[in-house]
Design an enzyme around this catalytic site. Structure first.
Site, short mmCIF file in Angstrom:
data_model
loop_
_atom_site.label_atom_id
_atom_site.label_comp_id
_atom_site.label_asym_id
_atom_site.label_seq_id
_atom_site.Cartn_x
_atom_site.Cartn_y
_atom_site.Cartn_z
N LYS A 190 7.80 -1.97 3.64
CA LYS A 190 7.06 -3.19 3.62
C LYS A 190 6.47 -3.46 2.27
O LYS A 190 6.25 -2.88 1.60
CB LYS A 190 6.19 -2.77 4.80
CG LYS A 190 4.83 -1.97 4.35
CD LYS A 190 3.73 -2.22 5.10
CE LYS A 190 2.55 -1.58 4.30
NZ LYS A 190 1.12 -1.67 4.78
N LYS B 283 -0.97 9.04 2.78
CA LYS B 283 -1.77 9.06 1.56
C LYS B 283 -2.03 10.54 0.81
O LYS B 283 -2.04 10.81 -0.27
CB LYS B 283 -3.11 8.45 1.82
CG LYS B 283 -2.91 6.78 1.93
CD LYS B 283 -4.49 6.23 2.03
CE LYS B 283 -4.13 4.74 2.07
NZ LYS B 283 -5.32 4.29 2.54
N LYS C 127 1.67 -3.38 -2.87
CA LYS C 127 1.55 -3.27 -4.49
C LYS C 127 1.81 -2.22 -4.91
O LYS C 127 2.58 -1.97 -6.00
CB LYS C 127 0.10 -3.45 -4.53
CG LYS C 127 -0.24 -4.16 -5.83
CD LYS C 127 -1.59 -4.69 -6.09
CE LYS C 127 -1.40 -5.87 -7.05
NZ LYS C 127 -2.57 -6.21 -7.72
P1 AMP Z 1 -4.45 -4.01 2.45
O1 AMP Z 1 -4.26 -4.69 1.11
O2 AMP Z 1 -3.67 -2.81 2.59
O3 AMP Z 1 -5.97 -3.56 2.80
O4 AMP Z 1 -4.22 -4.80 3.53
C1 AMP Z 1 -5.06 -6.13 3.94
C2 AMP Z 1 -4.13 -6.69 5.28
O5 AMP Z 1 -3.21 -7.15 4.94
C3 AMP Z 1 -4.36 -5.66 6.36
O6 AMP Z 1 -4.60 -6.40 7.52
C4 AMP Z 1 -3.01 -5.44 6.42
O7 AMP Z 1 -2.45 -4.90 7.70
C5 AMP Z 1 -2.03 -6.66 5.90
N1 AMP Z 1 -0.81 -6.11 5.22
C6 AMP Z 1 -0.53 -5.62 4.10
N2 AMP Z 1 0.72 -5.44 3.63
C7 AMP Z 1 1.36 -6.16 4.63
C8 AMP Z 1 2.79 -6.31 5.03
N3 AMP Z 1 3.61 -6.10 4.17
N4 AMP Z 1 3.09 -6.93 6.13
C9 AMP Z 1 2.01 -7.26 6.77
N5 AMP Z 1 0.70 -7.43 6.59
C10 AMP Z 1 0.46 -6.56 5.73
#
Ligand code: AMP
Ligand code: TRP
Length: 329
Positions: free
Chosen positions: A191, A111, A194
């Site tokens: 991966k 980041k 957004k």
């Molecule tokens: P975030 O939107 O980054 O706060 O992620 C919310 C949850 O989704 C967290 O537990 C992340 O580890 C999971 N997550 C986000 N992107 C992925 C992905 N591409 N594959 C698997 N888990 C994800």
């Protein structure tokens, strides 16, 4: 009953990575644990954002989570910044964790690289706030995607350091991964995220998703329709694994390996299976939009409950640290 805690940033509507990597698991686990899910707005403000959008993003995330099957009764869904204990405990933890441990966090390094103009203190402190989130509720179970493992390990380290300095106070939590802790993006290279512009949103229309699928890469060795393909080398097949029933998947594997089924047909089948999952979520979402007021009330009363739990932990931590405002001399 053991306590489960997890957090999610209000970055707008959810995508397949969030759902299959995390949220689907939360929906299942909420029946087995005392479950807290926090919409972590204090984490979200560590990168530049538009203050005018924030409330909308928070509420939209709540609607998305309920649409995915988070249960209003079973789960305490709340907004992090409404519970002051999160920031209080972060400050206490700041005094037990060396800076070096935070500087080596891969997410911080990533980041900091992406936001060169705003490498603020909060970005470095992000995992300490995450540890405070979890330990404020003394949670033992933390279901997350693979990308969060390092932060959960740091949480255990913080608990150990606090406990050894001030006496046993916090448990050492465990990360719970799903079967699909890493969902790839539609680009097939990163991966799903957004910020990488490679996501399929849970609320996107059939047409929009189809145009993303239609342009997506498949097994690079399968150039002509008559070439045989290898499903294990195909990103589209990785999505079939998430949504297509086993029997149909076997048929697709066979079809791909014998060139009996073309990539366009395979993608059409994927669209159909995807909507078996997304259809009901989208339907629930469109009903929930009409209940915004009720949802806000639930978030408010959940925050009140969290403030009570948090207060007990803060009193205990202060006592251990000799901060209790009762004079003993
Ligand atoms: P975030 O939107 O980054 O706060 O992620 C919310 C949850 O989704 C967290 O537990 C992340 O580890 C999971 N997550 C986000 N992107 C992925 C992905 N591409 N594959 C698997 N888990 C994800
Ligand atoms: N950092 C997590 C993410 O980006 C979100 C989060 C904040 C979290 N606090 C948490 C996850 C506590 C689990 C537990 O996904």
């Amino acid at each position: 009953m053991k306590t489960l805690f997890t957090g999610i940033q209000p970055t707008g509507s959810l995508h397949l990575g969030n759902y299959f990597g995390a949220v689907k698991n939360w929906v299942k686990l909420q029946h087995n644990f005392e479950t807290y899910i926090s919409i972590v707005d204090l984490h979200a403000i560590t990168i530049l954002y538009n203050p005018k959008d924030m409330q909308k993003r928070i509420l939209d995330l709540a609607l998305n989570l309920y649409a995915c099957g988070i249960d209003k009764e079973k789960t305490t869904l709340f907004v992090q910044s409404e519970v002051p204990g999160h920031a209080d405990l972060t400050w206490m933890f700041n005094t037990v964790i060396p800076i070096g441990e935070l500087e080596r966090m891969t997410q911080f390094k990533d980041k900091a690289k992406q936001n060169k103009k705003n490498v603020n203190m909060g970005l470095l402190d992000y995992p300490v706030l995450q540890a405070a989130d979890i330990l404020l509720y003394k949670a033992g179970i933390v279901p997350v995607g693979e990308d969060q493992i390092q932060h959960i390990e740091l949480t255990r380290e913080i608990a150990r350091r606090f406990n050894s300095r001030y006496g046993k106070t916090f448990p050492e939590c465990e990360a719970y991964l799903t079967e699909t802790p890493r969902v790839m993006g539609i680009d097939g290279e990163n991966k799903m995220s957004k910020s990488k512009n490679n996501a399929i949103g849970l609320l996107e229309s059939r047409d929009d998703i189809w145009s993303k699928l239609a342009g997506a890469k498949t097994d690079p060795a399968r150039i002509r329709r008559s070439d045989a393909g290898d499903p294990e080398k195909c990103n589209i097949f990785s999505y079939h694994k998430l949504v297509t029933p086993e029997e149909e998947r076997e048929e697709i594997i066979h079809g791909c390996k014998t060139a009996g089924i073309g990539c366009v047909d395979c993608k059409k089948r994927l669209l159909k299976s995807l909507f078996n999952v997304l259809g009901p979520i989208q339907e629930r979402y469109s009903k929930l939009i009409l209940e915004k007021k009720e949802i806000i009330e639930i978030l408010e009363s959940n925050a009140e409950k969290c403030r009570k739990v948090a207060k007990n932990t803060i009193i205990e931590a202060k006592e251990k640290m000799g901060l209790k405002p009762v004079w003993k001399i």
